[in-house]
Design an enzyme around this catalytic site. Structure first.
Site, PDB file in Angstrom:
ATOM      1  N   HIS A   1       0.864  -1.180   0.000  1.00 38.07           N
ATOM      2  CA  HIS A   1       0.000   0.000   0.000  1.00 38.07           C
ATOM      3  C   HIS A   1       0.902   1.232   0.000  1.00 38.07           C
ATOM      4  O   HIS A   1       2.044   1.188   0.492  1.00 38.07           O
ATOM      5  CB  HIS A   1      -0.877   0.025   1.239  1.00 38.07           C
ATOM      6  CG  HIS A   1      -1.949  -1.015   1.244  1.00 38.07           C
ATOM      7  ND1 HIS A   1      -3.058  -0.926   2.056  1.00 38.07           N
ATOM      8  CD2 HIS A   1      -2.103  -2.169   0.543  1.00 38.07           C
ATOM      9  CE1 HIS A   1      -3.844  -1.964   1.855  1.00 38.07           C
ATOM     10  NE2 HIS A   1      -3.277  -2.739   0.947  1.00 38.07           N
TER      11      HIS A   1
ATOM     12  N   GLU B   1       0.967   3.815   1.835  1.00 39.61           N
ATOM     13  CA  GLU B   1       1.433   4.219   3.166  1.00 39.61           C
ATOM     14  C   GLU B   1       2.605   3.368   3.632  1.00 39.61           C
ATOM     15  O   GLU B   1       3.579   3.888   4.194  1.00 39.61           O
ATOM     16  CB  GLU B   1       0.294   4.097   4.191  1.00 39.61           C
ATOM     17  CG  GLU B   1      -0.903   4.971   3.891  1.00 39.61           C
ATOM     18  CD  GLU B   1      -1.999   4.261   3.098  1.00 39.61           C
ATOM     19  OE1 GLU B   1      -3.175   4.603   3.310  1.00 39.61           O
ATOM     20  OE2 GLU B   1      -1.692   3.384   2.280  1.00 39.61           O
TER      21      GLU B   1
ATOM     22  N   CYS C   1      -6.213   2.030   5.766  1.00 39.98           N
ATOM     23  CA  CYS C   1      -6.837   0.801   6.257  1.00 39.98           C
ATOM     24  C   CYS C   1      -6.213   0.424   7.606  1.00 39.98           C
ATOM     25  O   CYS C   1      -5.292   1.090   8.089  1.00 39.98           O
ATOM     26  CB  CYS C   1      -6.632  -0.330   5.240  1.00 39.98           C
ATOM     27  SG  CYS C   1      -4.919  -0.894   5.118  1.00 39.98           S
TER      28      CYS C   1
ATOM     29  N   CYS D   1      -2.349  -0.282   7.438  1.00 38.54           N
ATOM     30  CA  CYS D   1      -1.563   0.944   7.319  1.00 38.54           C
ATOM     31  C   CYS D   1      -1.639   1.781   8.597  1.00 38.54           C
ATOM     32  O   CYS D   1      -0.633   2.348   9.028  1.00 38.54           O
ATOM     33  CB  CYS D   1      -2.029   1.735   6.107  1.00 38.54           C
ATOM     34  SG  CYS D   1      -1.681   0.873   4.551  1.00 38.54           S
TER      35      CYS D   1
END
Length: 152
Positions: A56, A58, A86, A89
């Site tokens: 992801h 992040e 999410c 993260c």
């Protein structure tokens, strides 16, 4: 939540990290800023491109930012992302001791910064993150809306 005039600039930089066109990854971008405001790292989602479920934006920006910052403890740093993080993260943001999170659009289905969960400000954890959402929310939602419309 404090509103910093630089927050919009950080979210714009996160938007700029999102590749255009027919990229197969969900168009989310992130940047990590040092306490002095300089951008340490920028990244976009790369799960499809790398086959890595943790890729992801992040997570990728935290990894690169920690290397640039000189260690895992990112106290004083601000993470800006185009969409609410999410749970994975959010947990990484807490573990990295990021001081502030600034994000664009809310993610009511999986968001962990106040929508579905509030991992970042959970008083049971040893570190809490200052959170500011809805920064350039319309601009940040547009690439996501277009991406999912193409996939339908």
């Amino acid at each position: 939540m404090r509103g910093d005039p630089g927050d919009e600039d950080l979210v714009r930089a996160a938007l700029a990290a999102v590749p255009g066109g027919d990229d197969p990854d969900v168009p989310i971008g992130a940047v990590l800023a040092a306490p002095d405001g300089r951008i340490l790292a920028a990244a976009s989602n790369a799960r499809e491109a790398t086959g890595d479920p943790t890729a992801h934006a992040e997570i990728l920006v935290l990894r690169a930012g920690a290397a640039a910052f000189g260690g895992w403890n990112l106290s004083g740093c601000t993470l800006a992302v185009t969409c609410e993080p999410c749970t994975m993260c959010a947990g990484a943001i807490v573990q990295a001791r990021v001081s502030r999170l600034v994000f664009g659009c809310w993610e009511p289905k999986t968001g962990a910064a106040g929508s579905l969960w509030d991992v970042l400000r959970d008083s049971r954890l040893t570190h809490r993150v200052e959170v500011r959402g809805s920064v350039l929310a319309t601009e940040c939602a547009a690439p996501l809306t277009a991406f999912f419309a193409r996939r339908r």
